[in-house]
Design a protein around this motif. Structure first.
Motif, PDB file in Angstrom:
ATOM      1  N   PRO A 100       9.028  31.312  32.308  1.00  0.00           N
ATOM      2  CA  PRO A 100      10.380  30.761  32.274  1.00  0.00           C
ATOM      3  C   PRO A 100      10.694  30.103  30.930  1.00  0.00           C
ATOM      4  O   PRO A 100       9.818  29.535  30.272  1.00  0.00           O
ATOM      5  CB  PRO A 100      10.377  29.709  33.397  1.00  0.00           C
ATOM      6  CG  PRO A 100       9.179  30.021  34.232  1.00  0.00           C
ATOM      7  CD  PRO A 100       8.185  30.657  33.328  1.00  0.00           C
ATOM      8  N   VAL A 101      11.964  30.160  30.544  1.00  0.00           N
ATOM      9  CA  VAL A 101      12.422  29.478  29.327  1.00  0.00           C
ATOM     10  C   VAL A 101      12.406  27.974  29.575  1.00  0.00           C
ATOM     11  O   VAL A 101      12.943  27.499  30.582  1.00  0.00           O
ATOM     12  CB  VAL A 101      13.843  29.946  28.963  1.00  0.00           C
ATOM     13  CG1 VAL A 101      14.390  29.147  27.784  1.00  0.00           C
ATOM     14  CG2 VAL A 101      13.844  31.439  28.650  1.00  0.00           C
ATOM     15  N   ARG A 141      22.707  33.813  32.564  1.00  0.00           N
ATOM     16  CA  ARG A 141      21.545  34.272  33.337  1.00  0.00           C
ATOM     17  C   ARG A 141      22.070  34.977  34.584  1.00  0.00           C
ATOM     18  O   ARG A 141      22.165  34.394  35.663  1.00  0.00           O
ATOM     19  CB  ARG A 141      20.639  33.090  33.701  1.00  0.00           C
ATOM     20  CG  ARG A 141      19.392  33.473  34.516  1.00  0.00           C
ATOM     21  CD  ARG A 141      18.529  34.478  33.751  1.00  0.00           C
ATOM     22  NE  ARG A 141      17.263  34.738  34.418  1.00  0.00           N
ATOM     23  CZ  ARG A 141      17.056  35.725  35.300  1.00  0.00           C
ATOM     24  NH1 ARG A 141      18.065  36.503  35.649  1.00  0.00           N
ATOM     25  NH2 ARG A 141      15.859  35.929  35.808  1.00  0.00           N
ATOM     26  N   GLY A 162      11.828  36.370  28.145  1.00  0.00           N
ATOM     27  CA  GLY A 162      11.868  34.952  28.504  1.00  0.00           C
ATOM     28  C   GLY A 162      11.300  34.029  27.455  1.00  0.00           C
ATOM     29  O   GLY A 162      11.731  34.037  26.299  1.00  0.00           O
ATOM     30  N   LYS A 163      10.315  33.239  27.828  1.00  0.00           N
ATOM     31  CA  LYS A 163       9.811  32.132  27.013  1.00  0.00           C
ATOM     32  C   LYS A 163       9.439  32.556  25.589  1.00  0.00           C
ATOM     33  O   LYS A 163       9.808  31.880  24.622  1.00  0.00           O
ATOM     34  CB  LYS A 163       8.589  31.508  27.705  1.00  0.00           C
ATOM     35  CG  LYS A 163       7.895  30.384  26.931  1.00  0.00           C
ATOM     36  CD  LYS A 163       6.808  29.739  27.764  1.00  0.00           C
ATOM     37  CE  LYS A 163       5.676  30.686  28.089  1.00  0.00           C
ATOM     38  NZ  LYS A 163       4.878  31.049  26.876  1.00  0.00           N
ATOM     39  N   CYS A 207      19.975  36.462  29.402  1.00  0.00           N
ATOM     40  CA  CYS A 207      18.608  36.282  29.895  1.00  0.00           C
ATOM     41  C   CYS A 207      18.505  36.947  31.266  1.00  0.00           C
ATOM     42  O   CYS A 207      19.156  36.505  32.209  1.00  0.00           O
ATOM     43  CB  CYS A 207      18.260  34.806  30.007  1.00  0.00           C
ATOM     44  SG  CYS A 207      18.179  33.945  28.431  1.00  0.00           S
ATOM     45  N   GLY A 249      15.297  38.033  32.662  1.00  0.00           N
ATOM     46  CA  GLY A 249      13.962  38.024  33.243  1.00  0.00           C
ATOM     47  C   GLY A 249      13.044  37.055  32.535  1.00  0.00           C
ATOM     48  O   GLY A 249      13.409  36.444  31.523  1.00  0.00           O
ATOM     49  N   ASN A 250      11.837  36.915  33.101  1.00  0.00           N
ATOM     50  CA  ASN A 250      10.867  35.935  32.600  1.00  0.00           C
ATOM     51  C   ASN A 250       9.476  36.548  32.486  1.00  0.00           C
ATOM     52  O   ASN A 250       8.496  35.955  32.914  1.00  0.00           O
ATOM     53  CB  ASN A 250      10.790  34.737  33.553  1.00  0.00           C
ATOM     54  CG  ASN A 250      12.134  34.243  34.010  1.00  0.00           C
ATOM     55  OD1 ASN A 250      12.846  33.609  33.266  1.00  0.00           O
ATOM     56  ND2 ASN A 250      12.490  34.542  35.248  1.00  0.00           N
ATOM     57  N   ASP A 273      17.566  40.073  27.068  1.00  0.00           N
ATOM     58  CA  ASP A 273      16.222  39.517  26.982  1.00  0.00           C
ATOM     59  C   ASP A 273      15.606  39.364  28.367  1.00  0.00           C
ATOM     60  O   ASP A 273      15.962  38.462  29.120  1.00  0.00           O
ATOM     61  CB  ASP A 273      16.272  38.157  26.279  1.00  0.00           C
ATOM     62  CG  ASP A 273      14.897  37.602  25.944  1.00  0.00           C
ATOM     63  OD1 ASP A 273      13.904  38.103  26.506  1.00  0.00           O
ATOM     64  OD2 ASP A 273      14.820  36.674  25.118  1.00  0.00           O
ATOM     65  N   PHE A 292      12.867  33.688  23.543  1.00  0.00           N
ATOM     66  CA  PHE A 292      14.142  32.980  23.676  1.00  0.00           C
ATOM     67  C   PHE A 292      14.645  32.438  22.337  1.00  0.00           C
ATOM     68  O   PHE A 292      15.786  32.696  21.936  1.00  0.00           O
ATOM     69  CB  PHE A 292      14.012  31.841  24.687  1.00  0.00           C
ATOM     70  CG  PHE A 292      15.284  31.075  24.919  1.00  0.00           C
ATOM     71  CD1 PHE A 292      16.305  31.602  25.692  1.00  0.00           C
ATOM     72  CD2 PHE A 292      15.465  29.812  24.356  1.00  0.00           C
ATOM     73  CE1 PHE A 292      17.486  30.893  25.903  1.00  0.00           C
ATOM     74  CE2 PHE A 292      16.636  29.098  24.561  1.00  0.00           C
ATOM     75  CZ  PHE A 292      17.650  29.644  25.341  1.00  0.00           C
ATOM     76  N   TYR A 342       7.823  38.208  40.878  1.00  0.00           N
ATOM     77  CA  TYR A 342       8.339  36.841  41.001  1.00  0.00           C
ATOM     78  C   TYR A 342       8.391  36.415  42.470  1.00  0.00           C
ATOM     79  O   TYR A 342       8.080  35.268  42.807  1.00  0.00           O
ATOM     80  CB  TYR A 342       9.740  36.727  40.396  1.00  0.00           C
ATOM     81  CG  TYR A 342       9.841  37.095  38.934  1.00  0.00           C
ATOM     82  CD1 TYR A 342       8.753  37.003  38.066  1.00  0.00           C
ATOM     83  CD2 TYR A 342      11.042  37.534  38.399  1.00  0.00           C
ATOM     84  CE1 TYR A 342       8.858  37.322  36.735  1.00  0.00           C
ATOM     85  CE2 TYR A 342      11.171  37.861  37.062  1.00  0.00           C
ATOM     86  CZ  TYR A 342      10.079  37.759  36.235  1.00  0.00           C
ATOM     87  OH  TYR A 342      10.193  38.090  34.910  1.00  0.00           O
TER      88      TYR A 342
END
Length: 324
Positions: free
Chosen positions: A243-244, A262, A217-218, A236, A238-239, A214, A221, A46
């Motif tokens: 991203p969500v 988060r 992520g996206k 939440c 991580g991604n 979780d 979710f 990231y």
């Protein structure tokens, strides 16, 4: 002169370069540490990609273990010759030698080597605050851990089991399912082939789980929300899949007065007393053998681009370290 990985602009793995750097004497409050092993974590991706922007040019990496060479004025936490490890800011762990604030360092117990420490500090401290602070897992709880065969996942799975929880884990391949099973995961779902939320409901007799951890992520979710019991918590962390997207908070009440957070390790360890307490709990649970740290991959630090490519492709399991 020592070398370190640097980036001058955000981008892919090719944005990282192995450069000579000048490392002087530690300033007041700092320690100079020669690294013996460096941890690899998804947050490094990231930072490199710009999803979490850094002031540039910059180093990378948040986790390492090594030996203190020297300390600056006023340092009382560590001394020259101490074996130490750290996780969290400031970035710059992808290096042979560096100076950093001494209050971020933890002395290593005799039984924990540098490679083990570098493989467990960020992921282990993350597991510690997730399981013991963000949502305090109790005996009898059922929890859902996404990417349970990953670095945080394997540690959190073992630790949750030690706390008396039933663990449901998601994976993306049969090989990762076997790894999760070997680390005590009670129920394993391949979310690349199955809709995990209905299966979680089935496993829990329709109730849902107390908490979902979780880091995907996206992609997970919506299903994570649907896996929670009334007043359950979605954490939440991580991604990995992106991203969500934005959503209406009213959805949380419609699905059972759910909690959503988060968190970050940096906030949970901002005070040294909290860092030392979580570190002590991590060292104790690893030292007891209840949580085993496995280094499944090693890369030379100058070849970190290969490590980042394999991490992004989800080829890695457990913990990975980089060797200066």
């Amino acid at each position: 002169m020592p070398f370190a990985i640097r980036i001058h602009h955000p981008g892919g793995p090719e944005a990282m370069s192995w450069e000579e750097v000048e490392v002087g004497n530690p300033a007041p409050g700092e320690a100079r540490v020669r690294h013996e092993a460096v941890g690899l974590n998804f947050i490094d991706v990231y930072h490199r990609s710009g999803l979490y922007p850094l002031p540039l040019p910059s180093g990378l990496g948040l986790e390492a273990a090594g030996v203190v060479e020297a300390v600056g004025e006023g340092v009382t936490e560590v001394g020259a010759g101490d074996r130490v490890a750290y996780a969290g800011g400031p970035v710059g762990a992808y290096s042979e030698l560096r100076c950093l604030p001494a209050h971020r360092l933890l002395k290593l117990p005799e039984a924990i080597g540098s490679r083990t420490a570098a493989a467990m500090m960020l992921q282990g401290l993350t597991s510690a605050y997730l399981l013991l602070r963000t949502y305090r897992v109790q005996a009898g709880d059922t929890v859902l851990i996404h990417a349970v065969a990953g670095g945080v996942g394997l540690i959190a799975c073992q630790w949750a089991k030690a706390l008396g929880a039933t663990v449901i884990g998601t994976v993306s391949s049969p090989a990762k399912a076997a790894l999760a099973h070997a680390h005590g995961c009670d129920h394993i779902i391949d979310y690349s082939r199955e809709d995990f939320a209905p299966l979680v409901r089935e496993i829990t007799g329709g109730e849902g789980v107390a908490v979902v951890y979780d880091g995907v992520g996206k992609d997970t979710f919506a299903g994570s929300l649907d896996s929670l019991r009334t007043c359950g918590m979605l954490v939440c962390l991580g991604n990995a899949s992106g991203p969500v997207p934005p959503f209406d908070p009213l959805l949380l009440s419609q699905k059972g007065s759910l909690f959503l957070t988060r968190p970050t390790l940096m906030h949970y360890t901002a005070k040294r007393a909290d860092l030392v307490a979580l570190g002590s709990e991590l060292f104790d649970v690893v030292g007891s053998g209840k949580v085993k740290i496995e280094v499944n991959q090693t890369y030379p630090l100058p070849d970190v681009a290969s490590a980042h490519r394999d991490l992004a492709a989800r080829k890695l399991t457990g913990s990975t370290i980089l060797l200066p």
